[in-house]
Design a protein around this motif. Structure first.
Motif, PDB file in Angstrom:
ATOM      1  N   GLN A  64       0.795  -1.216   0.000  1.00 50.75           N
ATOM      2  CA  GLN A  64       0.000   0.000   0.000  1.00 50.75           C
ATOM      3  C   GLN A  64       0.836   1.279   0.000  1.00 50.75           C
ATOM      4  O   GLN A  64       0.331   2.344  -0.358  1.00 50.75           O
ATOM      5  CB  GLN A  64      -0.914   0.020   1.240  1.00 50.75           C
ATOM      6  CG  GLN A  64      -1.766  -1.229   1.406  1.00 50.75           C
ATOM      7  CD  GLN A  64      -2.401  -1.300   2.783  1.00 50.75           C
ATOM      8  OE1 GLN A  64      -2.500  -0.306   3.498  1.00 50.75           O
ATOM      9  NE2 GLN A  64      -2.835  -2.496   3.168  1.00 50.75           N
ATOM     10  N   ARG A  65       2.082   1.190   0.433  1.00 50.19           N
ATOM     11  CA  ARG A  65       2.891   2.383   0.625  1.00 50.19           C
ATOM     12  C   ARG A  65       4.151   2.332  -0.244  1.00 50.19           C
ATOM     13  O   ARG A  65       4.812   1.296  -0.324  1.00 50.19           O
ATOM     14  CB  ARG A  65       3.281   2.540   2.099  1.00 50.19           C
ATOM     15  CG  ARG A  65       2.078   2.601   3.030  1.00 50.19           C
ATOM     16  CD  ARG A  65       2.484   2.632   4.488  1.00 50.19           C
ATOM     17  NE  ARG A  65       1.317   2.588   5.360  1.00 50.19           N
ATOM     18  CZ  ARG A  65       1.382   2.546   6.690  1.00 50.19           C
ATOM     19  NH1 ARG A  65       2.576   2.541   7.301  1.00 50.19           N
ATOM     20  NH2 ARG A  65       0.273   2.512   7.414  1.00 50.19           N
ATOM     21  N   ILE A  66       4.473   3.441  -0.846  1.00 47.75           N
ATOM     22  CA  ILE A  66       5.624   3.524  -1.740  1.00 47.75           C
ATOM     23  C   ILE A  66       6.877   3.871  -0.945  1.00 47.75           C
ATOM     24  O   ILE A  66       6.848   4.685  -0.013  1.00 47.75           O
ATOM     25  CB  ILE A  66       5.392   4.603  -2.823  1.00 47.75           C
ATOM     26  CG1 ILE A  66       4.161   4.244  -3.657  1.00 47.75           C
ATOM     27  CG2 ILE A  66       6.619   4.742  -3.720  1.00 47.75           C
ATOM     28  CD1 ILE A  66       4.297   2.953  -4.415  1.00 47.75           C
ATOM     29  N   ASN A  67       7.992   3.251  -1.305  1.00 48.86           N
ATOM     30  CA  ASN A  67       9.306   3.593  -0.761  1.00 48.86           C
ATOM     31  C   ASN A  67      10.056   4.343  -1.865  1.00 48.86           C
ATOM     32  O   ASN A  67      10.648   3.725  -2.753  1.00 48.86           O
ATOM     33  CB  ASN A  67      10.061   2.323  -0.359  1.00 48.86           C
ATOM     34  CG  ASN A  67      11.377   2.619   0.341  1.00 48.86           C
ATOM     35  OD1 ASN A  67      12.037   3.605   0.060  1.00 48.86           O
ATOM     36  ND2 ASN A  67      11.766   1.733   1.251  1.00 48.86           N
ATOM     37  N   PRO A  68      10.021   5.673  -1.861  1.00 49.44           N
ATOM     38  CA  PRO A  68      10.588   6.444  -2.980  1.00 49.44           C
ATOM     39  C   PRO A  68      12.065   6.153  -3.237  1.00 49.44           C
ATOM     40  O   PRO A  68      12.485   6.050  -4.391  1.00 49.44           O
ATOM     41  CB  PRO A  68      10.374   7.901  -2.544  1.00 49.44           C
ATOM     42  CG  PRO A  68       9.247   7.850  -1.558  1.00 49.44           C
ATOM     43  CD  PRO A  68       9.412   6.551  -0.845  1.00 49.44           C
ATOM     44  N   ALA A  69      12.860   6.000  -2.178  1.00 54.03           N
ATOM     45  CA  ALA A  69      14.286   5.755  -2.361  1.00 54.03           C
ATOM     46  C   ALA A  69      14.536   4.423  -3.055  1.00 54.03           C
ATOM     47  O   ALA A  69      15.390   4.314  -3.931  1.00 54.03           O
ATOM     48  CB  ALA A  69      15.004   5.795  -1.012  1.00 54.03           C
ATOM     49  N   ALA A  70      13.784   3.402  -2.676  1.00 54.41           N
ATOM     50  CA  ALA A  70      13.939   2.090  -3.306  1.00 54.41           C
ATOM     51  C   ALA A  70      13.453   2.116  -4.748  1.00 54.41           C
ATOM     52  O   ALA A  70      14.034   1.462  -5.623  1.00 54.41           O
ATOM     53  CB  ALA A  70      13.181   1.028  -2.512  1.00 54.41           C
ATOM     54  N   GLU A  71      12.398   2.881  -5.021  1.00 50.33           N
ATOM     55  CA  GLU A  71      11.910   2.984  -6.396  1.00 50.33           C
ATOM     56  C   GLU A  71      12.941   3.665  -7.289  1.00 50.33           C
ATOM     57  O   GLU A  71      13.096   3.308  -8.460  1.00 50.33           O
ATOM     58  CB  GLU A  71      10.587   3.762  -6.428  1.00 50.33           C
ATOM     59  CG  GLU A  71       9.429   3.077  -5.733  1.00 50.33           C
ATOM     60  CD  GLU A  71       8.956   1.833  -6.461  1.00 50.33           C
ATOM     61  OE1 GLU A  71       9.277   1.676  -7.659  1.00 50.33           O
ATOM     62  OE2 GLU A  71       8.262   1.007  -5.837  1.00 50.33           O
ATOM     63  N   ARG A  72      13.652   4.644  -6.740  1.00 51.25           N
ATOM     64  CA  ARG A  72      14.692   5.329  -7.520  1.00 51.25           C
ATOM     65  C   ARG A  72      15.921   4.453  -7.698  1.00 51.25           C
ATOM     66  O   ARG A  72      16.663   4.606  -8.683  1.00 51.25           O
ATOM     67  CB  ARG A  72      15.101   6.634  -6.826  1.00 51.25           C
ATOM     68  CG  ARG A  72      14.051   7.732  -6.872  1.00 51.25           C
ATOM     69  CD  ARG A  72      14.656   9.063  -6.450  1.00 51.25           C
ATOM     70  NE  ARG A  72      15.211   9.001  -5.105  1.00 51.25           N
ATOM     71  CZ  ARG A  72      14.534   9.319  -3.994  1.00 51.25           C
ATOM     72  NH1 ARG A  72      13.255   9.687  -4.089  1.00 51.25           N
ATOM     73  NH2 ARG A  72      15.103   9.254  -2.812  1.00 51.25           N
ATOM     74  N   ASN A  73      16.171   3.555  -6.747  1.00 53.74           N
ATOM     75  CA  ASN A  73      17.366   2.706  -6.783  1.00 53.74           C
ATOM     76  C   ASN A  73      16.967   1.248  -6.567  1.00 53.74           C
ATOM     77  O   ASN A  73      17.216   0.679  -5.495  1.00 53.74           O
ATOM     78  CB  ASN A  73      18.356   3.146  -5.698  1.00 53.74           C
ATOM     79  CG  ASN A  73      18.769   4.596  -5.826  1.00 53.74           C
ATOM     80  OD1 ASN A  73      19.586   4.948  -6.665  1.00 53.74           O
ATOM     81  ND2 ASN A  73      18.194   5.451  -4.983  1.00 53.74           N
ATOM     82  N   PRO A  74      16.335   0.614  -7.564  1.00 54.99           N
ATOM     83  CA  PRO A  74      15.842  -0.762  -7.379  1.00 54.99           C
ATOM     84  C   PRO A  74      16.939  -1.782  -7.110  1.00 54.99           C
ATOM     85  O   PRO A  74      16.645  -2.882  -6.633  1.00 54.99           O
ATOM     86  CB  PRO A  74      15.120  -1.055  -8.699  1.00 54.99           C
ATOM     87  CG  PRO A  74      15.685  -0.071  -9.690  1.00 54.99           C
ATOM     88  CD  PRO A  74      16.007   1.155  -8.895  1.00 54.99           C
ATOM     89  N   ALA A  75      18.205  -1.426  -7.371  1.00 49.73           N
ATOM     90  CA  ALA A  75      19.296  -2.370  -7.119  1.00 49.73           C
ATOM     91  C   ALA A  75      19.438  -2.693  -5.632  1.00 49.73           C
ATOM     92  O   ALA A  75      20.027  -3.716  -5.271  1.00 49.73           O
ATOM     93  CB  ALA A  75      20.610  -1.810  -7.655  1.00 49.73           C
ATOM     94  N   VAL A  76      18.909  -1.837  -4.752  1.00 44.21           N
ATOM     95  CA  VAL A  76      19.028  -2.091  -3.311  1.00 44.21           C
ATOM     96  C   VAL A  76      17.841  -2.879  -2.775  1.00 44.21           C
ATOM     97  O   VAL A  76      17.800  -3.202  -1.581  1.00 44.21           O
ATOM     98  CB  VAL A  76      19.164  -0.762  -2.526  1.00 44.21           C
ATOM     99  CG1 VAL A  76      20.339   0.050  -3.039  1.00 44.21           C
ATOM    100  CG2 VAL A  76      17.878   0.064  -2.597  1.00 44.21           C
ATOM    101  N   ALA A  77      16.868  -3.209  -3.612  1.00 52.46           N
ATOM    102  CA  ALA A  77      15.637  -3.840  -3.139  1.00 52.46           C
ATOM    103  C   ALA A  77      15.897  -5.153  -2.408  1.00 52.46           C
ATOM    104  O   ALA A  77      15.234  -5.474  -1.415  1.00 52.46           O
ATOM    105  CB  ALA A  77      14.681  -4.072  -4.314  1.00 52.46           C
ATOM    106  N   HIS A  78      16.881  -5.931  -2.894  1.00 52.72           N
ATOM    107  CA  HIS A  78      17.120  -7.243  -2.297  1.00 52.72           C
ATOM    108  C   HIS A  78      17.677  -7.157  -0.885  1.00 52.72           C
ATOM    109  O   HIS A  78      17.695  -8.147  -0.158  1.00 52.72           O
ATOM    110  CB  HIS A  78      18.090  -8.040  -3.175  1.00 52.72           C
ATOM    111  CG  HIS A  78      19.475  -7.481  -3.214  1.00 52.72           C
ATOM    112  ND1 HIS A  78      19.834  -6.406  -3.976  1.00 52.72           N
ATOM    113  CD2 HIS A  78      20.605  -7.845  -2.549  1.00 52.72           C
ATOM    114  CE1 HIS A  78      21.115  -6.139  -3.810  1.00 52.72           C
ATOM    115  NE2 HIS A  78      21.608  -6.991  -2.948  1.00 52.72           N
TER     116      HIS A  78
END
Length: 299
Positions: free
Chosen positions: A230-244
């Motif tokens: 339900q909630r967006i994580n803007p920093a992770a969306e800008r840098n998807p390489a850190v998602a894992h």
């Protein structure tokens, strides 16, 4: 078993990296590819924590600015008999957390403000213990290196299209090069994801042992996944390489145990934790304080 699987997968990543170099430039290409990988990993070894913390907008806190969170992390680290990591907070409504650092002596844990507001203290303790488990197992270094190598493989595959010599020199000619550009990054990504998934299960297990409360960690995982949808994580969306690196995928709430998922299924993780519940000592018997939800600000 988890460490053996990680070693095998990393060996496969290294072989794939050198194989791409060999396909592009023969023996010389393989040597150059290995040298580039070494340089990139050396840089990642020394700077990965700073880079990840910067990309996520994390700010460091201490016993003065976030006394409850810092005291909790320090207490858990002491009980795990490991160095106390630095503590960071990320300003975002999405509940999540991650750990970073090249070794336990140079490590950091980060929690989002959404996590601190949405979970009980016992659940937060379970999440922080999970992140400490990543540090203790040196998963943060493993994941940084595999991410670096996956990126390098993709880069080499793209270079191969333009700098791989004539079609006569390329195995399979143009068709072979095109297949290389598509399949090599895909294979590298699959290896990276498999390593990430295997380490999450291990961190859940050890985190439950550190906190003494598998049920609290299981509850935290369920809450985080539901709210992450339900909630967006803007920093992770800008840098998807850190998602894992996050405890739950910050980009979406879909976690399936398949080749293309960076995280295991939350349902599978919860089931594994609940199987630990009967054998795990209660928090009161391990010395982990049984606390209620904090009524004051965390940071």
């Amino acid at each position: 078993m988890g460490n053996l699987r990680t070693f095998i997968l990393m060996a496969a990543m290294t072989a794939l990296f050198m194989g791409v170099g060999a396909l592009i430039g023969g023996t010389t290409g393989a040597v150059i590819a290995l040298a580039v990988a070494g340089a990139m990993n050396l840089f990642a070894f020394w700077n990965s924590d700073k880079a990840v913390l910067s990309m996520t907008g994390a700010r460091e806190v201490d016993a003065r600015t976030a006394p409850d969170l810092v005291a909790m992390v320090h207490d858990l680290a002491d009980r795990a008999q490991m160095p106390r990591p630095k503590v960071f907070i990320i300003e975002t409504d999405q509940p999540n957390a991650f750990a970073t650092g090249r070794n336990p002596e140079n490590a950091a844990v980060a929690a989002t403000t959404g996590l601190l507001r949405s979970l009980s203290r016992e659940e937060i303790a379970g999440v922080m213990a999970h992140e400490l488990a990543h540090i203790r197992h040196r998963d943060t270094l493993t994941m940084t290196i595999t991410a670096t190598m996956a990126g390098a493989i993709s880069m080499l595959a793209n270079f191969g299209m333009f700098f791989g010599g004539s079609d006569r020199d390329r195995p399979g000619g143009l068709i072979g090069t095109l297949a290389l550009m598509i399949l090599a990054p895909l294979a590298a990504g699959m290896v990276q994801m498999a390593i990430s998934r295997s380490r999450e299960y291990e961190a859940d297990r050890l985190g439950a042992e550190i906190s003494g409360n598998p049920g609290a960690l299981a509850s935290a995982l369920q809450k985080i996944e539901a709210l992450a949808r339900q909630r967006i994580n803007p920093a992770a969306e800008r840098n998807p390489a850190v998602a894992h690196m996050f405890i739950i995928n910050p980009l979406n709430g879909r976690g399936a145990d398949n080749l293309f998922s960076t995280h295991p299924s939350t349902a599978n993780r919860v089931a594994a934790l609940m199987r630990m519940q009967p054998a795990a000592p209660a928090a009161a018997r391990t010395g982990i304080p049984r606390v209620t939800r904090h009524r004051g600000p965390w940071a």
